[in-house]
Enzyme design. Sequence first.
Site, PDB file in Angstrom:
ATOM      1  N   SER A  58      -6.982  -0.833   7.453  1.00  0.00           N
ATOM      2  CA  SER A  58      -8.235  -1.281   6.844  1.00  0.00           C
ATOM      3  C   SER A  58      -9.230  -1.747   7.894  1.00  0.00           C
ATOM      4  CB  SER A  58      -7.976  -2.380   5.810  1.00  0.00           C
ATOM      5  OG  SER A  58      -6.961  -3.232   6.221  1.00  0.00           O
ATOM      6  N   LYS A  84       1.722   0.767  14.893  1.00  0.00           N
ATOM      7  CA  LYS A  84       1.145   2.017  14.387  1.00  0.00           C
ATOM      8  C   LYS A  84       1.333   3.135  15.419  1.00  0.00           C
ATOM      9  CE  LYS A  84      -2.191   0.054  11.095  1.00  0.00           C
ATOM     10  NZ  LYS A  84      -1.579   0.313   9.794  1.00  0.00           N
ATOM     11  N   VAL A 112       1.946   1.010   7.681  1.00  0.00           N
ATOM     12  CA  VAL A 112       2.801  -0.055   8.211  1.00  0.00           C
ATOM     13  C   VAL A 112       1.931  -1.273   8.544  1.00  0.00           C
ATOM     14  CG1 VAL A 112       4.494   1.598   9.101  1.00  0.00           C
ATOM     15  CG2 VAL A 112       2.676   0.783  10.612  1.00  0.00           C
ATOM     16  N   ASP A 121      10.723   3.225   5.585  1.00  0.00           N
ATOM     17  CA  ASP A 121      10.502   1.858   6.074  1.00  0.00           C
ATOM     18  C   ASP A 121      11.599   1.537   7.086  1.00  0.00           C
ATOM     19  OD1 ASP A 121       9.890  -1.042   6.213  1.00  0.00           O
ATOM     20  OD2 ASP A 121       8.628  -0.598   4.485  1.00  0.00           O
ATOM     21  N   HIS A 136      -8.274   5.753   3.807  1.00  0.00           N
ATOM     22  CA  HIS A 136      -8.281   4.332   3.453  1.00  0.00           C
ATOM     23  C   HIS A 136      -8.219   4.186   1.937  1.00  0.00           C
ATOM     24  CE1 HIS A 136     -10.703   0.316   3.379  1.00  0.00           C
ATOM     25  NE2 HIS A 136      -9.410   0.105   3.305  1.00  0.00           N
ATOM     26  N   MET A 160       0.826  -1.205   0.000  1.00  0.00           N
ATOM     27  CA  MET A 160       0.000   0.000   0.000  1.00  0.00           C
ATOM     28  C   MET A 160       0.865   1.262   0.000  1.00  0.00           C
ATOM     29  SD  MET A 160      -2.972  -1.173  -0.238  1.00  0.00           S
ATOM     30  CE  MET A 160      -4.015   0.246  -0.016  1.00  0.00           C
ATOM     31  N   GLU A 189      -0.494  -4.041  10.099  1.00  0.00           N
ATOM     32  CA  GLU A 189      -1.787  -3.809  10.747  1.00  0.00           C
ATOM     33  C   GLU A 189      -1.727  -4.217  12.225  1.00  0.00           C
ATOM     34  OE1 GLU A 189      -4.093  -2.121   9.504  1.00  0.00           O
ATOM     35  OE2 GLU A 189      -6.104  -2.891   9.860  1.00  0.00           O
TER      36      GLU A 189
HETATM   37  P1  NAD Z   1       2.709  -4.764   3.756  1.00  0.00           P
HETATM   38  O1  NAD Z   1       3.049  -5.831   4.686  1.00  0.00           O
HETATM   39  O2  NAD Z   1       2.817  -4.992   2.295  1.00  0.00           O
HETATM   40  O3  NAD Z   1       3.603  -3.468   4.066  1.00  0.00           O
HETATM   41  C1  NAD Z   1       3.851  -2.975   5.344  1.00  0.00           C
HETATM   42  C2  NAD Z   1       5.178  -2.272   5.308  1.00  0.00           C
HETATM   43  O4  NAD Z   1       5.352  -1.606   6.528  1.00  0.00           O
HETATM   44  C3  NAD Z   1       6.371  -3.231   5.155  1.00  0.00           C
HETATM   45  O5  NAD Z   1       7.190  -2.780   4.112  1.00  0.00           O
HETATM   46  C4  NAD Z   1       7.075  -3.127   6.488  1.00  0.00           C
HETATM   47  O6  NAD Z   1       8.485  -3.293   6.379  1.00  0.00           O
HETATM   48  C5  NAD Z   1       6.698  -1.740   6.896  1.00  0.00           C
HETATM   49  N1  NAD Z   1       6.833  -1.533   8.337  1.00  0.00           N
HETATM   50  C6  NAD Z   1       6.505  -2.370   9.338  1.00  0.00           C
HETATM   51  N2  NAD Z   1       6.799  -1.812  10.524  1.00  0.00           N
HETATM   52  C7  NAD Z   1       7.305  -0.602  10.265  1.00  0.00           C
HETATM   53  C8  NAD Z   1       7.803   0.449  11.073  1.00  0.00           C
HETATM   54  N3  NAD Z   1       7.835   0.342  12.380  1.00  0.00           N
HETATM   55  N4  NAD Z   1       8.255   1.569  10.468  1.00  0.00           N
HETATM   56  C9  NAD Z   1       8.235   1.680   9.131  1.00  0.00           C
HETATM   57  N5  NAD Z   1       7.789   0.713   8.324  1.00  0.00           N
HETATM   58  C10 NAD Z   1       7.328  -0.416   8.881  1.00  0.00           C
HETATM   59  O7  NAD Z   1       1.229  -4.282   4.128  1.00  0.00           O
HETATM   60  P2  NAD Z   1       0.172  -3.518   3.255  1.00  0.00           P
HETATM   61  O8  NAD Z   1      -0.695  -4.492   2.580  1.00  0.00           O
HETATM   62  O9  NAD Z   1       0.869  -2.486   2.455  1.00  0.00           O
HETATM   63  O10 NAD Z   1      -0.728  -2.826   4.357  1.00  0.00           O
HETATM   64  C11 NAD Z   1      -0.296  -1.701   5.055  1.00  0.00           C
HETATM   65  C12 NAD Z   1      -1.472  -1.075   5.778  1.00  0.00           C
HETATM   66  O11 NAD Z   1      -2.475  -0.747   4.824  1.00  0.00           O
HETATM   67  C13 NAD Z   1      -2.138  -1.957   6.789  1.00  0.00           C
HETATM   68  O12 NAD Z   1      -2.592  -1.168   7.845  1.00  0.00           O
HETATM   69  C14 NAD Z   1      -3.319  -2.531   6.044  1.00  0.00           C
HETATM   70  O13 NAD Z   1      -4.365  -2.899   6.868  1.00  0.00           O
HETATM   71  C15 NAD Z   1      -3.707  -1.353   5.190  1.00  0.00           C
HETATM   72  N6  NAD Z   1      -4.460  -1.665   3.970  1.00  0.00           N
HETATM   73  C16 NAD Z   1      -4.152  -2.734   3.216  1.00  0.00           C
HETATM   74  C17 NAD Z   1      -4.869  -3.005   2.070  1.00  0.00           C
HETATM   75  C18 NAD Z   1      -4.514  -4.181   1.214  1.00  0.00           C
HETATM   76  O14 NAD Z   1      -5.294  -4.518   0.326  1.00  0.00           O
HETATM   77  N7  NAD Z   1      -3.367  -4.785   1.403  1.00  0.00           N
HETATM   78  C19 NAD Z   1      -5.901  -2.168   1.699  1.00  0.00           C
HETATM   79  C20 NAD Z   1      -6.188  -1.049   2.472  1.00  0.00           C
HETATM   80  C21 NAD Z   1      -5.452  -0.815   3.615  1.00  0.00           C
END
Ligand code: NAD
Length: 708
Positions: free
Chosen positions: A427, A405, A398, A341, A448, A322, A400
Amino acid sequence: MIDITIDTDGIATLTWDQPGRAQNVLNGETCAAFFAAIDRVCTDASVKGILVTSAKADFIAGGDLEWLQASDDAATLFERTCELHRMLRKLETCGKPVAAALPGSTLGGGLEIALACHYRVAADNARARFGLPEVTLGLLPGGGGTQRLPRLIGVQKALPMLLEGKRIKAVDALKLGIVDAVVNAGEEADAARAWLLGEGQTRAQQPWDTKGYKVPGGGISSPAVQQLFTAANAMLRQKTYGNYPAAASILSCVYEGLITDLDTGLKTEARYFVQAVLSPEARAMIRTLFFSLNAANKLAARPADVPVRRYAKVGVLGAGMMGAGIAYVTAKAGLPVVLLDTTQEAAERGKDYSRKLVEKQVQRGSLHAEQAEALLARIQPTTSYADLDGAGLVVEAVFEQREIKANVTRQAEAVLSPDAIFASNTSTLPITGLAEASQRPGNFIGLHFFSPVDKMPLVEVIVARQTTRATLAQALDYVKAIGMTPIVVNDSRGFYTSRVFSTYVLEGLAMLAEGVAPALIENAGLLAGMPVGPLALIDEVSSELIHKVNQQTRADLGVAYIERPGEAVAERMVALGRLGRKAGQGFYDYPESGKKTLWPGLATEYPKAATQPDVQTLVDRLITVQAVETARCLDEGVVTDPRDADVGALLGWGFPAFRGGPVSHIHRMGVGAFVELCDRLAAKHGRRFAPPALLRDMADKQTAFYER
Ligand code: NAD
């Protein structure tokens, strides 16, 4: 409105310039002025040629939808349509050459006017688009488009333009033969004039009015075109399940129209056109995909007294799927992005996502190499919070997990200026809870995004308990700056989109548990108009994710938690290790090569009931469960504007466009009838179908969500 000049060479120029509007559109006033102009130049003996053009950046954007919908009298609509046909026929058969100079976009009724000219010159304008997009709003071209386009370029090339409503660039319009020439911007009128005075003097006739005319590529009775129609009919059925009557009408117009002469064909088109205008599908699609979408894009929900904020820098925390997408759309809009990151490699990988996207576009020729470079240069991958200094907005994406967070919120706020906005892309986690980690919860909001971010144009903006009006306004400014569509909702579990979307998939699971045949469930989803059946959809999202969200909700709510039928199915699939597509197995098997097929093991896990329900009852359930949950969101104030509910449903999770959205669906049925259906379904299947107080109240008072 239509300026008429006649020069010394006898060229009459009709210039469309509608006062008080950015675009020219066809409505009662402009048509009357245009018809009067046609009458005048056709009869004036001093006129040797006619040039139709526009004083605006674009030619004509199409029909005025407000005007189109103002009348629901079929006879009036039919007469009006026939009048347009008569006048365009008069123009193209007046014996004088007619040319169109097209400075920019030429769409819908605009293109139909251009097609009634003998020669069309388009400006080489990168922004300009050409097409007949009526079908995307449940309509069909009503100004002769279904008749002239296939007669001009052949049935095979015309059908995709008509049935898909594609908007193409000038060069592609030239290749297809829709325009005759593309010249440097600003030179189109001169080029058209030169044609009128030269070749035009001997070619003041349309091909279809010329003796011996044959449709390019073959007429209706030719074997190739016969075959084409057989395939087109089948493909349309496969794609739309009969839910989009306008598309079927377009096929009929072309088929029936091309069997006869143009004038009869135009009459046929007028009949189908009126039918489409008055259809509930067009009403619903125009309401949501035109009026409500425009209102959302113009930030109807934005508190007007807050100054507009322009962002000099945006931070994105988490460079995963995302975060990488959010960084891309932000940089694409011209804003510098700091992409953070935990490791430099992870941050760089996030930037690589943008690199891949722009490389593809450069290869395709839709982006210049320098533009691609500039876009990438705007993304700064980092691990250092200090780089966020100066960012007016940070979007957190980051993992979930609440603690992670909370942690990144604190670290970012230590660097950010006091007026910076902090947005979470969570999400599932309520924003008000996440804001507890913030020193300034007034500046905390939910943004979102949907996956994949670069393809999904919606952002659900979530207002938490302490979010200020200024934060809402300026978060909306960001959404607008990146060219996305916002809907505004109040904080609650699952917000709006995930909450309602989940009812669709869970209803599919409930049916499975009842012993409904899996294939029947899937087909019911498609027949209902959803892009994918519920079981296939769960496989895409993964049963594991659904199960996790259910578990989390159960833990958060404690005794207040009410388990929904279907949840146990997701749990069972997780226990079986059949997590979904990513795991290679779920409700479907995903062979390395070939198509996915329903998992035969479902027959043992969920034996088929001896009697299977009628498919329409399943369609009703799958749609009603979403509509009633939406009504609950309105009842609880999670969504406050029905338009947002409809726009969010179409853009967010692919609710069937022809229904206009869950609220439009209720509106079309009538609240009273919908409540009755809900009561019946609730008695049979449980309280998830029970209508909320809001609906009962509306049914009692006989009020509606939208104007009738
Ligand atoms: P992901 O696992 O692909 O990416 C998360 C990233 O966050 C990773 O690169 C990780 O290294 C990084 N991270 C973790 N801890 C960290 C920290 N302390 N500091 C900096 N970076 C950190 O996850 P995603 O699918 O991209 O989802 C991210 C967020 O978006 C979540 O909250 C998820 O619920 C939300 N979301 C996801 C979707 C989806 O379809 N995947 C849709 C809407 C919202």
